[in-house]
Every structure is written in structure tokens, then in C-alpha cells.
Scaffold this motif. Structure first.
Motif, PDB file in Angstrom:
ATOM      1  N   THR A 130      37.268  16.465 -28.486  1.00 22.93           N
ATOM      2  CA  THR A 130      37.876  15.062 -28.276  1.00 22.93           C
ATOM      3  C   THR A 130      39.298  15.432 -27.848  1.00 22.93           C
ATOM      4  O   THR A 130      39.751  16.757 -27.843  1.00 22.93           O
ATOM      5  N   GLY A 131      39.881  14.411 -27.231  1.00 26.31           N
ATOM      6  CA  GLY A 131      41.112  14.620 -26.823  1.00 26.31           C
ATOM      7  C   GLY A 131      42.081  13.248 -27.133  1.00 26.31           C
ATOM      8  O   GLY A 131      41.486  12.275 -27.241  1.00 26.31           O
ATOM      9  N   ASP A 132      43.225  13.469 -26.845  1.00 28.93           N
ATOM     10  CA  ASP A 132      44.205  12.112 -27.196  1.00 28.93           C
ATOM     11  C   ASP A 132      43.923  11.390 -26.105  1.00 28.93           C
ATOM     12  O   ASP A 132      44.005   9.872 -26.034  1.00 28.93           O
ATOM     13  N   VAL A 133      43.823  11.841 -24.796  1.00 26.65           N
ATOM     14  CA  VAL A 133      43.797  11.130 -23.526  1.00 26.65           C
ATOM     15  C   VAL A 133      42.351  11.662 -22.840  1.00 26.65           C
ATOM     16  O   VAL A 133      42.305  12.866 -22.539  1.00 26.65           O
ATOM     17  N   VAL A 134      41.458  10.544 -22.416  1.00 22.63           N
ATOM     18  CA  VAL A 134      40.448  10.992 -21.482  1.00 22.63           C
ATOM     19  C   VAL A 134      40.687  10.620 -20.091  1.00 22.63           C
ATOM     20  O   VAL A 134      40.779   9.315 -19.937  1.00 22.63           O
ATOM     21  N   THR A 135      40.714  11.421 -19.182  1.00 24.54           N
ATOM     22  CA  THR A 135      40.883  10.905 -17.725  1.00 24.54           C
ATOM     23  C   THR A 135      39.564  11.153 -16.862  1.00 24.54           C
ATOM     24  O   THR A 135      38.726  11.926 -17.271  1.00 24.54           O
ATOM     25  N   ALA A 136      39.532  10.155 -16.091  1.00 27.52           N
ATOM     26  CA  ALA A 136      38.256  10.433 -15.101  1.00 27.52           C
ATOM     27  C   ALA A 136      38.743   9.818 -13.552  1.00 27.52           C
ATOM     28  O   ALA A 136      39.119   8.603 -13.744  1.00 27.52           O
ATOM     29  N   ARG A 137      38.245  10.186 -12.524  1.00 24.85           N
ATOM     30  CA  ARG A 137      38.582   9.638 -11.276  1.00 24.85           C
ATOM     31  C   ARG A 137      37.207   9.700 -10.458  1.00 24.85           C
ATOM     32  O   ARG A 137      36.693  11.021 -10.494  1.00 24.85           O
ATOM     33  N   ALA A 138      36.682   8.675  -9.948  1.00 21.63           N
ATOM     34  CA  ALA A 138      35.716   8.661  -9.042  1.00 21.63           C
ATOM     35  C   ALA A 138      34.469   9.183  -9.953  1.00 21.63           C
ATOM     36  O   ALA A 138      33.547   9.950  -9.095  1.00 21.63           O
ATOM     37  N   VAL A 139      34.259   8.844 -11.116  1.00 26.72           N
ATOM     38  CA  VAL A 139      33.047   9.358 -11.698  1.00 26.72           C
ATOM     39  C   VAL A 139      31.907   8.356 -11.970  1.00 26.72           C
ATOM     40  O   VAL A 139      30.725   8.820 -11.669  1.00 26.72           O
ATOM     41  N   ALA A 140      32.299   7.396 -12.446  1.00 29.54           N
ATOM     42  CA  ALA A 140      31.224   6.388 -12.489  1.00 29.54           C
ATOM     43  C   ALA A 140      31.862   4.917 -12.954  1.00 29.54           C
ATOM     44  O   ALA A 140      33.117   4.932 -13.062  1.00 29.54           O
ATOM     45  N   PRO A 141      31.173   3.719 -12.637  1.00 23.04           N
ATOM     46  CA  PRO A 141      31.732   2.328 -12.903  1.00 23.04           C
ATOM     47  C   PRO A 141      32.051   2.196 -14.339  1.00 23.04           C
ATOM     48  O   PRO A 141      31.929   3.199 -15.114  1.00 23.04           O
ATOM     49  N   LEU A 146      34.768   7.063 -24.390  1.00 27.82           N
ATOM     50  CA  LEU A 146      35.470   6.618 -25.417  1.00 27.82           C
ATOM     51  C   LEU A 146      35.075   7.328 -26.511  1.00 27.82           C
ATOM     52  O   LEU A 146      35.799   7.740 -27.342  1.00 27.82           O
ATOM     53  N   PRO A 147      33.742   7.811 -26.629  1.00 28.24           N
ATOM     54  CA  PRO A 147      33.572   8.727 -27.983  1.00 28.24           C
ATOM     55  C   PRO A 147      34.012   9.954 -27.674  1.00 28.24           C
ATOM     56  O   PRO A 147      34.472  10.785 -28.863  1.00 28.24           O
ATOM     57  N   LEU A 148      34.707  10.261 -26.746  1.00 28.81           N
ATOM     58  CA  LEU A 148      35.532  11.581 -26.504  1.00 28.81           C
ATOM     59  C   LEU A 148      36.985  11.325 -26.824  1.00 28.81           C
ATOM     60  O   LEU A 148      37.772  12.624 -26.811  1.00 28.81           O
ATOM     61  N   ALA A 149      37.375  10.253 -26.755  1.00 25.61           N
ATOM     62  CA  ALA A 149      38.717   9.911 -27.150  1.00 25.61           C
ATOM     63  C   ALA A 149      39.068   9.984 -28.876  1.00 25.61           C
ATOM     64  O   ALA A 149      38.128   9.673 -29.661  1.00 25.61           O
ATOM     65  N   VAL A 150      40.254  10.672 -29.378  1.00 31.95           N
ATOM     66  CA  VAL A 150      40.203  10.455 -30.756  1.00 31.95           C
ATOM     67  C   VAL A 150      40.486   8.932 -31.095  1.00 31.95           C
ATOM     68  O   VAL A 150      40.957   8.243 -30.411  1.00 31.95           O
ATOM     69  N   PRO A 151      40.285   8.605 -32.447  1.00 33.08           N
ATOM     70  CA  PRO A 151      40.459   7.134 -32.570  1.00 33.08           C
ATOM     71  C   PRO A 151      41.971   6.767 -32.647  1.00 33.08           C
ATOM     72  O   PRO A 151      43.087   7.658 -32.665  1.00 33.08           O
ATOM     73  N   GLY A 152      42.295   5.895 -31.782  1.00 29.70           N
ATOM     74  CA  GLY A 152      43.606   5.652 -31.373  1.00 29.70           C
ATOM     75  C   GLY A 152      44.011   6.249 -30.024  1.00 29.70           C
ATOM     76  O   GLY A 152      45.013   5.900 -29.611  1.00 29.70           O
ATOM     77  N   GLY A 153      43.273   6.966 -29.417  1.00 33.13           N
ATOM     78  CA  GLY A 153      43.226   7.726 -28.367  1.00 33.13           C
ATOM     79  C   GLY A 153      42.943   6.811 -27.059  1.00 33.13           C
ATOM     80  O   GLY A 153      42.460   5.668 -27.303  1.00 33.13           O
ATOM     81  N   ARG A 154      42.836   7.362 -25.980  1.00 33.95           N
ATOM     82  CA  ARG A 154      42.657   6.356 -24.623  1.00 33.95           C
ATOM     83  C   ARG A 154      41.989   7.124 -23.634  1.00 33.95           C
ATOM     84  O   ARG A 154      42.148   8.267 -23.556  1.00 33.95           O
ATOM     85  N   LEU A 155      41.148   6.131 -22.841  1.00 40.19           N
ATOM     86  CA  LEU A 155      40.378   6.562 -21.580  1.00 40.19           C
ATOM     87  C   LEU A 155      41.477   5.858 -20.480  1.00 40.19           C
ATOM     88  O   LEU A 155      42.095   4.801 -20.539  1.00 40.19           O
ATOM     89  N   VAL A 156      41.873   6.813 -19.832  1.00 34.94           N
ATOM     90  CA  VAL A 156      42.725   6.505 -18.424  1.00 34.94           C
ATOM     91  C   VAL A 156      41.785   6.899 -17.229  1.00 34.94           C
ATOM     92  O   VAL A 156      41.709   7.779 -16.901  1.00 34.94           O
TER      93      VAL A 156
END
Ligand SMILES: C[S@@+](CC[C@H](N)C(=O)[O-])C[C@H]1O[C@@H](n2cnc3c(N)ncnc32)[C@H](O)[C@@H]1O
Length: 242
Positions: free
Chosen positions: A144-155, A164-174
Motif C-alpha cells: 500500500t502507499g500514501d499516494v497511488v499514481t497512474a497515467r494513461a492506464v485505464a478509465p 483505491l485498495p492500494l492506498a492506505v485509509p486516508g491515502g489518495r489516488l492521483v
């Protein structure tokens, strides 16, 4: 060498590159050098992308650093040639970055790039799919991470399900998105809510530094939602599975 593409930022982008990379600019130039040579030869970067490696890729990704808190752990899902994860690690030595990528050819490039840029202390490369990493399936260690980033991967709906399951609770997808960001939010906000995400927000990063600014959709992981259980197979009258 005829046709060789320079790894240094073009003069019109030199100020933006200095602003975003600061005293790590020479490291960013070294990474650009790998992308426009080895990255192109090995098919990770299209040859047409090489001349625009700074504006379309390095600066576009580095602008997102402003959305990432100091000292965060970052998981970059579907990193490809390291975009945006490796760019963020170059620009921000305070981050601890994991590059997640399923394709062996790409992880091989990433492992070599991390070694050549001397970033092994802050960057690790994990071969796997986002959905395996969340569950620890496929022999991959759950992360897991505090922030999960992704570019040009999926809708956005699929991205939220994977990330979202990869973000710690309170963490964020960017998620780095283009002009479609506002429509994607409108289309998928209800699914994001069902997945435990907060209201998606659209932000523009690097305003006044990169043109156009980089558009991101941010979603906080507000609630932990159990993954959907597979539907049981239908039974025939005789009680046998069909
Ligand atoms: C179009 S490329 C984008 C690469 C890079 N993020 C960029 O912006 O240049 C999409 C990447 O997502 C990876 N990918 C596809 N499905 C994935 C999944 N389920 N989990 C993790 N990565 C995935 C692909 O292998 C590919 O490298």
C-alpha cells in the motif's frame, strides 16, 4: 550522430525544468537520456515522443509533485518507462516510490534505469498487476502507499477499482488525465463512492510553469470496502452446477 535527440531541455523549457527539478535537474537530464536512447530502441517510448520528451512527459509528470505531501510513500501503477513514478523520484528525494508494472520487458528497463540513476535507495520495481498487488495474489507481496499514481492506464472506474485498495485509509489516488477529466468524474463518481472513495476532485498542476497545466483527478480512500465476491454459479433443478 545524425537524427540523435538531445536529452537536455529545449531552451524554451529550461526555466520550467529548473523550477520543477531544482538541483536534481542533471539527474532528470540523465533519465531523459535513457528514455530517448534505450527507451526508444527497446520500444518503451515511441520515436515520435523522443523530441517532446520534456514537455509531454518529464515536465507534465513532474508538475504533479505539488500534490504529493512530503515524505509520502508512492505506488505508481502501470509505470511503463517510469512515468510518472520515476520522474517523481527524480524530482523529490523525500519520496519512497514503488513502480508497479506487469510487463517483464518494461520492468527490466525500469530496474536498469533505477540502477543507472543511482536511485535504488528510494525506488523499487515490482512486477505485477495492480489488482494482484492489492490482494497479494499471483505470488506478489501486498503493498500500500500514501499516494497511488497512474497515467494513461485505464478509465477512472477501473482505475479506482484497482488503485483505491492500494492506498492506505486516508491515502489518495492521483490519476493524471487529459481533457476528459471532468466527464470521467461525472460518469464514474457513483462507482467511486461504492468503492469507498471520496468525491473525486479535479486539479490543475504546474499552472504558470507548464503549458498546459497537468490535469489530475484525486480521490481519497475514505472507507475500506471488501472486494466484490464472485457470484455463485447458477444451479440446475437437479442441484448440479451448470
Ligand atoms: C499506456 S501505458 C502508460 C505507461 C506510463 N504510465 C506512461 O504514462 O507512459 C499503460 C501501462 O499500464 C500497464 N498496465 C496495464 N494493466 C495494468 C494493471 N492491471 N496493473 C498495472 N499495470 C497495468 C501496462 O503494462 C502499461 O505499461
Amino acid at each position: 550522430m545524425p537524427g540523435a535527440v538531445s536529452a537536455t531541455p529545449p531552451p524554451e523549457l529550461a526555466t520550467a525544468a529548473r523550477t520543477l527539478f531544482g538541483d536534481r535537474l542533471s539527474l532528470a537530464v540523465a533519465y531523459a537520456g535513457l528514455l530517448v536512447t534505450d527507451g526508444v530502441v527497446r520500444g518503451l517510448i515511441g520515436p515520435r515522443e523522443a523530441p517532446r520528451i520534456w514537455d509531454r512527459h518529464l515536465l507534465n509528470c513532474a508538475a504533479v509533485a505539488e500534490r504529493i505531501p512530503l515524505g509520502s510513500t508512492v505506488l505508481d501503477v502501470g509505470s511503463g518507462a517510469g512515468l510518472p513514478g520515476l520522474v517523481l523520484a527524480v524530482a523529490r528525494p523525500d519520496l519512497s516510490v514503488t513502480l508497479v508494472e506487469p510487463l517483464a520487458r518494461r520492468t527490466a528497463f525500469l530496474v536498469e534505469a533505477v540502477a543507472q540513476l543511482d536511485l535504488a535507495a528510494s525506488v523499487q520495481v515490482v512486477r505485477g498487476r495492480a489488482e494482484e498487488i492489492a490482494s497479494g495474489g499471483g505470488g506478489v507481496e501486498p503493498l500500500t502507499g500514501d499516494v497511488v499514481t497512474a497515467r494513461a492506464v485505464a478509465p477512472l472506474d477501473r482505475l479506482a477499482r484497482w488503485c483505491l485498495p492500494l492506498a492506505v485509509p486516508g491515502g489518495r489516488l492521483v490519476a493524471l488525465k487529459g481533457a476528459s477529466a471532468v466527464e470521467e468524474v461525472a460518469e464514474h463518481a457513483a462507482i467511486v463512492d461504492r468503492l469507498g472513495g471520496g468525491r473525486p476532485e479535479v486539479h490543475h498542476c504546474g499552472a504558470g510553469v507548464v503549458e498546459p497545466p497537468t490535469t489530475v483527478i484525486e480521490i481519497a480512500r475514505e472507507r475500506v470496502v471488501a472486494p466484490a465476491r464472485p457470484k455463485p454459479a447458477k444451479r440446475s433443478r437437479g442441484g448440479r452446477r451448470r
